[in-house]
Design an enzyme around this catalytic site. Sequence first.
Site, PDB file in Angstrom:
ATOM      1  N   TYR A   1      -5.601  12.310  14.074  1.00  0.00           N
ATOM      2  CA  TYR A   1      -6.417  12.200  12.854  1.00  0.00           C
ATOM      3  C   TYR A   1      -6.558  13.577  12.212  1.00  0.00           C
ATOM      4  O   TYR A   1      -6.308  13.749  11.016  1.00  0.00           O
ATOM      5  CB  TYR A   1      -7.793  11.624  13.208  1.00  0.00           C
TER       6      TYR A   1
HETATM    7  N1  LIG Z   1     -17.799   9.562   7.708  1.00  0.00           N
HETATM    8  C1  LIG Z   1     -17.503  10.739   8.250  1.00  0.00           C
HETATM    9  O1  LIG Z   1     -18.196  11.222   9.159  1.00  0.00           O
HETATM   10  C2  LIG Z   1     -16.335  11.526   7.754  1.00  0.00           C
HETATM   11  C3  LIG Z   1     -16.202  12.849   8.187  1.00  0.00           C
HETATM   12  C4  LIG Z   1     -15.104  13.594   7.773  1.00  0.00           C
HETATM   13  C5  LIG Z   1     -14.193  13.052   6.893  1.00  0.00           C
HETATM   14  N2  LIG Z   1     -14.341  11.774   6.481  1.00  0.00           N
HETATM   15  C6  LIG Z   1     -13.366  11.245   5.523  1.00  0.00           C
HETATM   16  O2  LIG Z   1     -14.090  10.763   4.403  1.00  0.00           O
HETATM   17  C7  LIG Z   1     -13.417   9.648   3.828  1.00  0.00           C
HETATM   18  C8  LIG Z   1     -14.347   8.462   3.754  1.00  0.00           C
HETATM   19  O3  LIG Z   1     -14.735   8.117   5.080  1.00  0.00           O
HETATM   20  P1  LIG Z   1     -15.742   6.943   5.405  1.00  0.00           P
HETATM   21  O4  LIG Z   1     -16.596   7.399   6.518  1.00  0.00           O
HETATM   22  O5  LIG Z   1     -16.337   6.430   4.163  1.00  0.00           O
HETATM   23  O6  LIG Z   1     -14.720   5.880   6.016  1.00  0.00           O
HETATM   24  P2  LIG Z   1     -14.518   4.341   5.670  1.00  0.00           P
HETATM   25  O7  LIG Z   1     -13.513   3.842   6.640  1.00  0.00           O
HETATM   26  O8  LIG Z   1     -15.829   3.648   5.594  1.00  0.00           O
HETATM   27  O9  LIG Z   1     -13.902   4.381   4.210  1.00  0.00           O
HETATM   28  C9  LIG Z   1     -12.523   4.478   3.940  1.00  0.00           C
HETATM   29  C10 LIG Z   1     -12.135   3.278   3.081  1.00  0.00           C
HETATM   30  O10 LIG Z   1     -10.762   3.421   2.723  1.00  0.00           O
HETATM   31  C11 LIG Z   1     -10.136   2.162   2.795  1.00  0.00           C
HETATM   32  N3  LIG Z   1      -8.712   2.407   3.051  1.00  0.00           N
HETATM   33  C12 LIG Z   1      -8.150   2.900   4.188  1.00  0.00           C
HETATM   34  N4  LIG Z   1      -6.821   2.997   4.045  1.00  0.00           N
HETATM   35  C13 LIG Z   1      -6.544   2.572   2.779  1.00  0.00           C
HETATM   36  C14 LIG Z   1      -5.345   2.427   2.037  1.00  0.00           C
HETATM   37  N5  LIG Z   1      -4.164   2.729   2.586  1.00  0.00           N
HETATM   38  N6  LIG Z   1      -5.412   1.955   0.771  1.00  0.00           N
HETATM   39  C15 LIG Z   1      -6.616   1.626   0.217  1.00  0.00           C
HETATM   40  N7  LIG Z   1      -7.782   1.736   0.882  1.00  0.00           N
HETATM   41  C16 LIG Z   1      -7.741   2.203   2.150  1.00  0.00           C
HETATM   42  C17 LIG Z   1     -10.828   1.443   3.938  1.00  0.00           C
HETATM   43  O11 LIG Z   1     -10.751   0.033   3.806  1.00  0.00           O
HETATM   44  C18 LIG Z   1     -12.261   1.948   3.813  1.00  0.00           C
HETATM   45  O12 LIG Z   1     -13.066   1.053   3.071  1.00  0.00           O
HETATM   46  C19 LIG Z   1     -12.177   9.442   4.694  1.00  0.00           C
HETATM   47  O13 LIG Z   1     -11.115  10.147   4.107  1.00  0.00           O
HETATM   48  C20 LIG Z   1     -12.550  10.088   6.011  1.00  0.00           C
HETATM   49  O14 LIG Z   1     -11.420  10.492   6.738  1.00  0.00           O
HETATM   50  C21 LIG Z   1     -15.386  10.997   6.888  1.00  0.00           C
HETATM   51  O1  LIG Z   2     -16.623  15.351  11.065  1.00  0.00           O
HETATM   52  C1  LIG Z   2     -15.556  14.749  11.043  1.00  0.00           C
HETATM   53  O2  LIG Z   2     -14.578  15.246  10.496  1.00  0.00           O
HETATM   54  C2  LIG Z   2     -15.410  13.414  11.734  1.00  0.00           C
HETATM   55  O3  LIG Z   2     -16.720  12.895  11.981  1.00  0.00           O
HETATM   56  C3  LIG Z   2     -16.736  11.677  12.689  1.00  0.00           C
HETATM   57  O4  LIG Z   2     -16.160  11.885  13.979  1.00  0.00           O
HETATM   58  P1  LIG Z   2     -17.103  12.194  15.212  1.00  0.00           P
HETATM   59  O5  LIG Z   2     -17.827  13.483  15.038  1.00  0.00           O
HETATM   60  O6  LIG Z   2     -16.268  12.011  16.433  1.00  0.00           O
HETATM   61  O7  LIG Z   2     -18.216  11.039  15.071  1.00  0.00           O
HETATM   62  P2  LIG Z   2     -18.688   9.898  16.075  1.00  0.00           P
HETATM   63  O8  LIG Z   2     -17.580   8.991  16.414  1.00  0.00           O
HETATM   64  O9  LIG Z   2     -19.898   9.303  15.484  1.00  0.00           O
HETATM   65  O10 LIG Z   2     -19.083  10.724  17.396  1.00  0.00           O
HETATM   66  C4  LIG Z   2     -20.185  11.624  17.396  1.00  0.00           C
HETATM   67  C5  LIG Z   2     -20.360  12.209  18.772  1.00  0.00           C
HETATM   68  O11 LIG Z   2     -20.710  11.164  19.679  1.00  0.00           O
HETATM   69  C6  LIG Z   2     -19.830  11.171  20.797  1.00  0.00           C
HETATM   70  N1  LIG Z   2     -19.633   9.775  21.239  1.00  0.00           N
HETATM   71  C7  LIG Z   2     -18.977   8.891  20.466  1.00  0.00           C
HETATM   72  C8  LIG Z   2     -18.820   7.587  20.850  1.00  0.00           C
HETATM   73  C9  LIG Z   2     -19.338   7.185  22.082  1.00  0.00           C
HETATM   74  O12 LIG Z   2     -19.226   6.010  22.498  1.00  0.00           O
HETATM   75  N2  LIG Z   2     -19.996   8.098  22.841  1.00  0.00           N
HETATM   76  C10 LIG Z   2     -20.161   9.393  22.455  1.00  0.00           C
HETATM   77  O13 LIG Z   2     -20.781  10.199  23.175  1.00  0.00           O
HETATM   78  C11 LIG Z   2     -18.562  11.820  20.318  1.00  0.00           C
HETATM   79  O14 LIG Z   2     -17.895  12.415  21.418  1.00  0.00           O
HETATM   80  C12 LIG Z   2     -19.102  12.855  19.336  1.00  0.00           C
HETATM   81  O15 LIG Z   2     -19.461  14.015  20.047  1.00  0.00           O
HETATM   82  C13 LIG Z   2     -15.939  10.598  11.941  1.00  0.00           C
HETATM   83  O16 LIG Z   2     -15.837   9.424  12.719  1.00  0.00           O
HETATM   84  C14 LIG Z   2     -14.555  11.073  11.582  1.00  0.00           C
HETATM   85  O17 LIG Z   2     -13.935  10.113  10.745  1.00  0.00           O
HETATM   86  C15 LIG Z   2     -14.689  12.387  10.866  1.00  0.00           C
HETATM   87  O18 LIG Z   2     -13.516  12.901  10.412  1.00  0.00           O
END
Ligand SMILES: NC(=O)c1ccc[n+]([C@@H]2O[C@H](COP(=O)([O-])OP(=O)(O)OC[C@H]3O[C@@H](n4cnc5c(N)ncnc54)[C@H](O)[C@@H]3O)[C@@H](O)[C@H]2O)c1
Ligand SMILES: O=C(O)[C@H]1O[C@H](OP(=O)(O)OP(=O)(O)OC[C@H]2O[C@@H](n3ccc(=O)[nH]c3=O)[C@H](O)[C@@H]2O)[C@H](O)[C@@H](O)[C@@H]1O
Length: 377
Positions: free
Chosen positions: A188
């Site tokens: 990722y």
């Molecule tokens: N939520 C987080 O903690 C977090 C952290 C870092 C980065 N991001 C990034 O932020 C963005 C939004 O994340 P989110 O948490 O809202 O995730 P999310 O999965 O809720 O939203 C992504 C949306 O994109 C759609 N999608 C995926 N692939 C697609 C495609 N090929 N064509 C059209 N639609 C598609 C999915 O159906 C989904 O609704 C993503 O790029 C993610 O990688 C999220």
């Molecule tokens: O900051 C980001 O860039 C990323 O943040 C999140 O990733 P993550 O931090 O792994 O978020 P969670 O899946 O919510 O995990 C949070 C913490 O909980 C821990 N965790 C997760 C799941 C679980 O079952 N148990 C557990 O201890 C993970 O190791 C992590 O330390 C998002 O899921 C990613 O899409 C995003 O890109």
Amino acid sequence: FQSFVDSGSRYFAASWGGIQWEKQVRKSAQIHRGGGMSVLVTGAAGFVGSHVSLALKKRGDGVVGIDNFNSYYDPSLKKARKSMLAEHGVFVVAGDINDGKLLAKLFDVVAFTHVMHLAAQAGVRYAMENPHSYVHSNIAGLVTLLEICKSANPQPAVVWASSSSVYGLNEKSPFSESDRTDQPASLYAATKKAGEEITHTYNHIYGLSITGLRFFTVYGPWGRPDMAYFSFTRNILQGKPITVYRGKNRVDLARDFTYIDDVVKGCLGSLDTSGKSTGSGGKKSGPAPYRIFNLGNTSPVTVPALVSILERHLKVKAKKNVVEMPGNGDVPFTHANISMARREFGYKPTTDLQTGLKKFVKWYLSYYGYNHGKAVN
Ligand SMILES: NC(=O)c1ccc[n+]([C@@H]2O[C@H](COP(=O)([O-])OP(=O)(O)OC[C@H]3O[C@@H](n4cnc5c(N)ncnc54)[C@H](O)[C@@H]3O)[C@@H](O)[C@H]2O)c1
Ligand SMILES: O=C(O)[C@H]1O[C@H](OP(=O)(O)OP(=O)(O)OC[C@H]2O[C@@H](n3ccc(=O)[nH]c3=O)[C@H](O)[C@@H]2O)[C@H](O)[C@@H](O)[C@@H]1O
């Protein structure tokens, strides 16, 4: 038109292109404020995308969404977000960002000034299960979208979601944009880092204005069921155990958890300051902005502390299994330095984890009811 696309694990058909469809797209893109923008939001039925779309619409910008509604997590939540957006006048087109014909059609109908690109295969650990879904959405889909943007006349400014995961095995804390990002710990993260390089080439060759936002573990109402705060809430309410990962030498993992409203402000701030692309129809006529910003909270919290806050809000004790972090792509901690975003567009997060999780729990209970979240898959 009918387009058949591979949306990760299954095929689906999306209809688009009729007169009614065009009307909906045009209406949704209408600007209701002088000097406003018309924004194509990809991933609009997603967690961050739905919040950003709503915030843009509420302040008078024109917004059209696109989402493929894939089943990485419960698509009914994505459909509910789409309905919520429709109530506010935002139309979300069902389609995949790999569908260049659909994207070209959207740009024919609307001269988008901005693209907020949030569609992606998210989630760090799922990359070991389904690596190709990351290549499909985060690499191939990104290139298809950029190809359309660079050929558009005028070209839109592009703001897109990178990730804190690009810092990978970086040990320097807090993480600054100038720190090394060449040691990703997951596929990722590698696809997000690749996105940063790919967008740079489109900036360099075609004059596209590019802003990459490195979000740090975003949480809040209408959130993502695959993320820890959400799945922990569900399991705690259902009386099921949760698995808490711990780092080497029994060190707790920590994240710079960032509340959705703060991230939305950062997205709007970066759209407002993104400047213009300098090309049109695939030709560059001068240098265009290329920017990358951290959007975090600057105050990391350990995973056990996250669990304690949830226990207090839910008034239920969690059944915890603490296990050593498996080699699954996780990094031990994240911590953002946000001074660049503060300087450029006044980004200043104001919600601590305690307050933000209270709002999440309130939403969770109103959405899934008090039956201990049994409606969740
Ligand atoms: N939520 C987080 O903690 C977090 C952290 C870092 C980065 N991001 C990034 O932020 C963005 C939004 O994340 P989110 O948490 O809202 O995730 P999310 O999965 O809720 O939203 C992504 C949306 O994109 C759609 N999608 C995926 N692939 C697609 C495609 N090929 N064509 C059209 N639609 C598609 C999915 O159906 C989904 O609704 C993503 O790029 C993610 O990688 C999220
Ligand atoms: O900051 C980001 O860039 C990323 O943040 C999140 O990733 P993550 O931090 O792994 O978020 P969670 O899946 O919510 O995990 C949070 C913490 O909980 C821990 N965790 C997760 C799941 C679980 O079952 N148990 C557990 O201890 C993970 O190791 C992590 O330390 C998002 O899921 C990613 O899409 C995003 O890109």
